[in-house]
Design an enzyme around this catalytic site. Structure first.
Site, PDB file in Angstrom:
ATOM      1  N   CYS A  52     -11.826  -2.097  -2.893  1.00 13.18           N
ATOM      2  CA  CYS A  52     -11.898  -0.651  -2.714  1.00 13.18           C
ATOM      3  C   CYS A  52     -11.056  -0.260  -1.502  1.00 13.18           C
ATOM      4  O   CYS A  52     -10.424  -1.105  -0.879  1.00 13.18           O
ATOM      5  CB  CYS A  52     -13.330  -0.180  -2.571  1.00 13.18           C
ATOM      6  SG  CYS A  52     -14.086  -0.541  -1.004  1.00 13.18           S
ATOM      7  N   GLN A  53     -11.066   0.998  -1.182  1.00 10.64           N
ATOM      8  CA  GLN A  53     -10.196   1.499  -0.112  1.00 10.64           C
ATOM      9  C   GLN A  53     -10.447   0.788   1.211  1.00 10.64           C
ATOM     10  O   GLN A  53      -9.550   0.232   1.797  1.00 10.64           O
ATOM     11  CB  GLN A  53     -10.372   3.012   0.050  1.00 10.64           C
ATOM     12  CG  GLN A  53      -9.282   3.650   0.847  1.00 10.64           C
ATOM     13  CD  GLN A  53      -7.945   3.576   0.129  1.00 10.64           C
ATOM     14  OE1 GLN A  53      -7.853   3.624  -1.087  1.00 10.64           O
ATOM     15  NE2 GLN A  53      -6.876   3.435   0.883  1.00 10.64           N
TER      16      GLN A  53
END
Length: 107
Positions: A8-9
């Site tokens: 994820c980010q």
């Protein structure tokens, strides 16, 4: 034990999701560990091939094609997480668990 990595980010919010999903999968008798990392580390982790399955979060889906190609070179599956499976509530955990069981290759 089989291992799954969520990319994820930043990897921080996904850590909560990963922990809850691991608990759910283990309660159902599956020996699966889910962890999370950031996009920057994700590609390197795929190249190392430590995990059995890599999942790309909805907020980083713009990197999916690139990560999928890296997975193909490493011989590891990479799948997108649909938004409805990326919420740390029971319904989201159930959907993410089902996605993992569906996408995880046979050992």
């Amino acid at each position: 034990m089989r291992n799954v990595l969520i990319i994820c980010q930043g990897g921080m919010s996904s850590s909560v999701l990963a922990k809850k999903t691991t608990e759910h999968l283990n309660e159902d008798g599956n020996d699966i560990q889910v962890e999370a990392t950031s996009t920057n580390e994700g590609r390197e982790m795929i190249e190392k091939g430590k995990y059995d399955l890599y999942l790309v979060s909805p907020q980083t889906k713009m990197y999916y094609d690139q990560l999928k190609k890296t997975g193909e070179r490493a011989g590891k599956p990479v799948a997108n997480i649909p938004p409805q499976a990326y919420v740390p509530v029971p319904m989201g955990i159930e959907k993410l668990s089902n996605l993992i069981l569906q996408e995880l290759p046979e050992s």
